[in-house]
Each structure stands twice: as structure tokens, then as C-alpha cells.
Design a protein around this motif. Sequence first.
Motif, PDB file in Angstrom:
ATOM      1  N   MET A  19       0.842  -1.194   0.000  1.00 44.87           N
ATOM      2  CA  MET A  19       0.000   0.000   0.000  1.00 44.87           C
ATOM      3  C   MET A  19       0.876   1.243   0.000  1.00 44.87           C
ATOM      4  O   MET A  19       1.829   1.341   0.762  1.00 44.87           O
ATOM      5  N   ARG A  20       0.524   2.183  -0.870  1.00 43.92           N
ATOM      6  CA  ARG A  20       1.289   3.412  -1.002  1.00 43.92           C
ATOM      7  C   ARG A  20       0.555   4.570  -0.332  1.00 43.92           C
ATOM      8  O   ARG A  20      -0.603   4.450   0.069  1.00 43.92           O
ATOM      9  N   PHE A  21       1.220   5.716  -0.263  1.00 46.16           N
ATOM     10  CA  PHE A  21       0.631   6.905   0.334  1.00 46.16           C
ATOM     11  C   PHE A  21       0.544   8.020  -0.700  1.00 46.16           C
ATOM     12  O   PHE A  21       1.434   8.195  -1.533  1.00 46.16           O
ATOM     13  N   GLY A  22      -0.548   8.775  -0.630  1.00 45.55           N
ATOM     14  CA  GLY A  22      -0.703   9.969  -1.446  1.00 45.55           C
ATOM     15  C   GLY A  22      -1.009  11.155  -0.544  1.00 45.55           C
ATOM     16  O   GLY A  22      -1.700  11.021   0.468  1.00 45.55           O
ATOM     17  N   LEU A  23      -0.487  12.309  -0.902  1.00 45.43           N
ATOM     18  CA  LEU A  23      -0.755  13.546  -0.161  1.00 45.43           C
ATOM     19  C   LEU A  23      -1.987  14.213  -0.742  1.00 45.43           C
ATOM     20  O   LEU A  23      -2.028  14.525  -1.934  1.00 45.43           O
ATOM     21  N   GLN A  24      -2.990  14.438   0.088  1.00 50.72           N
ATOM     22  CA  GLN A  24      -4.215  15.099  -0.345  1.00 50.72           C
ATOM     23  C   GLN A  24      -4.142  16.568   0.082  1.00 50.72           C
ATOM     24  O   GLN A  24      -4.265  16.893   1.265  1.00 50.72           O
ATOM     25  N   LEU A  25      -3.923  17.456  -0.896  1.00 48.55           N
ATOM     26  CA  LEU A  25      -3.878  18.889  -0.610  1.00 48.55           C
ATOM     27  C   LEU A  25      -5.274  19.498  -0.571  1.00 48.55           C
ATOM     28  O   LEU A  25      -5.480  20.549   0.023  1.00 48.55           O
ATOM     29  N   GLY A  26      -6.236  18.855  -1.241  1.00 48.00           N
ATOM     30  CA  GLY A  26      -7.605  19.344  -1.227  1.00 48.00           C
ATOM     31  C   GLY A  26      -7.782  20.627  -2.008  1.00 48.00           C
ATOM     32  O   GLY A  26      -7.021  20.943  -2.929  1.00 48.00           O
ATOM     33  N   TYR A  27      -8.791  21.408  -1.626  1.00 52.21           N
ATOM     34  CA  TYR A  27      -9.043  22.709  -2.249  1.00 52.21           C
ATOM     35  C   TYR A  27      -8.798  23.802  -1.221  1.00 52.21           C
ATOM     36  O   TYR A  27      -8.714  23.562  -0.023  1.00 52.21           O
ATOM     37  N   TRP A  28      -8.689  25.043  -1.700  1.00 46.92           N
ATOM     38  CA  TRP A  28      -8.354  26.154  -0.820  1.00 46.92           C
ATOM     39  C   TRP A  28      -9.578  26.628  -0.040  1.00 46.92           C
ATOM     40  O   TRP A  28     -10.715  26.499  -0.495  1.00 46.92           O
ATOM     41  N   GLY A  29      -9.303  27.225   1.100  1.00 45.33           N
ATOM     42  CA  GLY A  29     -10.327  27.953   1.838  1.00 45.33           C
ATOM     43  C   GLY A  29     -10.368  29.389   1.363  1.00 45.33           C
ATOM     44  O   GLY A  29     -10.236  29.677   0.174  1.00 45.33           O
ATOM     45  N   ALA A  30     -10.490  30.307   2.298  1.00 46.78           N
ATOM     46  CA  ALA A  30     -10.595  31.732   1.941  1.00 46.78           C
ATOM     47  C   ALA A  30      -9.330  32.247   1.268  1.00 46.78           C
ATOM     48  O   ALA A  30      -9.379  33.153   0.425  1.00 46.78           O
ATOM     49  N   GLN A  31      -8.187  31.666   1.618  1.00 46.80           N
ATOM     50  CA  GLN A  31      -6.904  32.076   1.050  1.00 46.80           C
ATOM     51  C   GLN A  31      -6.089  30.838   0.663  1.00 46.80           C
ATOM     52  O   GLN A  31      -6.318  29.754   1.202  1.00 46.80           O
ATOM     53  N   PRO A  32      -5.133  30.999  -0.259  1.00 47.70           N
ATOM     54  CA  PRO A  32      -4.274  29.856  -0.603  1.00 47.70           C
ATOM     55  C   PRO A  32      -3.486  29.399   0.618  1.00 47.70           C
ATOM     56  O   PRO A  32      -3.106  30.216   1.465  1.00 47.70           O
ATOM     57  N   PRO A  33      -3.219  28.104   0.748  1.00 48.00           N
ATOM     58  CA  PRO A  33      -2.380  27.622   1.859  1.00 48.00           C
ATOM     59  C   PRO A  33      -0.964  28.161   1.721  1.00 48.00           C
ATOM     60  O   PRO A  33      -0.433  28.291   0.608  1.00 48.00           O
ATOM     61  N   SER A  34      -0.357  28.461   2.831  1.00 46.54           N
ATOM     62  CA  SER A  34       0.962  29.102   2.797  1.00 46.54           C
ATOM     63  C   SER A  34       2.106  28.115   2.637  1.00 46.54           C
ATOM     64  O   SER A  34       3.198  28.502   2.209  1.00 46.54           O
TER      65      SER A  34
END
Length: 345
Positions: A1-16
Motif C-alpha cells: 500500500m502506497r501513500f498519497g498527499l491530499q492537498l484538497g481545495y483552498w479555503g478563503a486564502q491559498p495555503p501558505s
Amino acid sequence: MRFGLQLGYWGAQPPSNAGELVTAAEAAGFDAVFTAESWGSDAFTPLAWWGSRTSRVRLGTSVVQLSARTPAATAMAALTMDHLSGGRHILGLGVSGPQVVEGWYGQPFAKPLQRTREYVGIIRQVLAREGKVVSEGPHFPMPYSGPGATGLGKPLKPITHPLRADLPIWLGAEGPKNVALTAEIADGWLAIYYTPRLAGMYDEWLDEGFARAGARRSREDFEIAATAQVILTDDPQAELDRLRPVMALYIGGMGAEELNFHAQVYRRMGYGDVVDEITRLFRSGRKDEAAAAVPDELILDTTIIGDEAHVREQLTVWERAGVTMLLIGVRDAAQFEQLAPLVRQ
């Protein structure tokens, strides 16, 4: 089993710190990085921007919403991303729900299974580039000949030769018919709120799709990517309390009260009465009470939270249930340092 990073979608501002997380994911041995979209940031642009820092990890969307673009436009974005990444793109698609589709994109939500089949078929035509792309519809006729048509449209082939005709297409699916369709026409399943406890039920849905005439894959070469929180901690209760409001939102507040796909997932898990109570409280504005009504076991069914020994044990459980990749959210570099030994395991 491998791993993936889920960044998702932005909220009010882009993630820093998203760029740093992507770099750290590749260094830690993650297999893939995924971005998403709802009704704010799109999925493709951040994936290209942050993906330019990488050389090995696969770059996927989890998910691109069907109603946001025509199938040809999505195919164009996918083949472009595949070229830019040297053949590392995964196109993850999903139908979303009627509130977003009709309220934000201004498109009809009806017949999501039929629309998905037609949409994926057109993308496959573009990627194969064996002839001019045509579709009889009814949802995406090409050339268009409906109301307002000039009659001047003609079938076309993509100017750019796709790098891979078999660029993997994964589908986000939650219900039995959607999962069966995914097994039939896609290369992987993006499973949200997956629980190993119901692996037998999921296998029945998947096997129905694999058994259909013309099915694209079999169990042996089909990927199951399950989104799950994986949290190493000596204080699991604190993490459960932190997740309770999020679960109350998705179970009680997402979509329409009479059609919330996330709520339906938990009903299938046996939490029907709990879902009703959370929904009643959340829809009446009592969000704190709705969060308090989320039981620990509901959260633990679809997450992995605990000390290192417990997390290692649960990773084995999920792998044996058929999951080929865990898509996890990571807050910062410190969490990556915690997870790195598990990933390399």
C-alpha cells in the motif's frame, strides 16, 4: 500500500505551505500528490504550479468536477499536465452534487451515471487520438447540433499528440451503482469515507463492474485510493474532538437535506439514527450540538488515529481490505517526519 498527499481545495486564502508539503512528500517516499476543487480554487492550476517542484511523484486530481468543464476541455488539461510532468498525471473525476452542479456551474445534475460514462468515453477518444472525436450525446454531443447551433461545427482531432493514450482515469464514487461503474470504465476508485469493516460490501459493488462486458480493468490492476486521516498521537481523544465539527458539517450540512451523498455513506455503515440527529441539529443552526452528537466510533471507522503501534496495525488492516493507496492530509513538516517511517515501511 502506497501513500498519497491530499492537498484538497483552498479555503478563503491559498495555503501558505503547500509547496513545502509537496516537496516533503516526494522526499518522504509518497507515491502521489492530489489537488481538489469545489467552488473556489480549481484543481489543475495548483497541481501544475506545485508539481513543477517534483520529479518522481504522480500528480493527480481528487477530484475535478465533471460539470466544471466540457469533456474535451478536461481532456486538454489532462494531456497537457501529462506532458508537463513527463507522464505522471492521474485524472481524478467526480460528479459532485446537485447544489454545486446546478447552483454554481449552472448545469443539470440529472443522470449522473450516464453523464459520467459519456464524459469518460469522450476523454478516452481524445487521448487515443485514433480519429476525430464524435459523440452522439445526449449530454455532450460532438459536434453540437442543438438549440443555437450554427451547423458549422465539425469533428476534430487534438492538435497535440497525447503522451499516453492510457493516462489513468480514477473516479470518485460513493454509492453502489457509481462504484460498479467505476470498476467497469475507470482505472481506479477514489473512495471517500472508506471503512475496512465494509470491504466485503465494496467488493460486491466492484466485482459487478469488473464482470461487465468490456470492463477496462480487473481486480489485479485496479487501484483503490481511500482518503483517510492518519494521525500519530498519544492523545487520540483530542484528535477525535478536533474532527467532530468537520464530520458534523459533512454529514449534516453538505448538499441538500434530502440528498447528501456523504450522509448516505454513513447510513450504509449503520449510523442512520446518528445521521438523522446530526442533520437535525446542524440544519437548525445548533452546530456545536451536532458536533457533540458525532460518536467516536463513527470517526474511527474511516480514520486511523493512535500511537505508532496502533497506526501500524491499522495500516495492515486497510491494506488487507484491498486499499492500494491511502490519501492523507498533512498539516506541516513535523507531521511528515512522524509519518515517514510508516511510509517507508
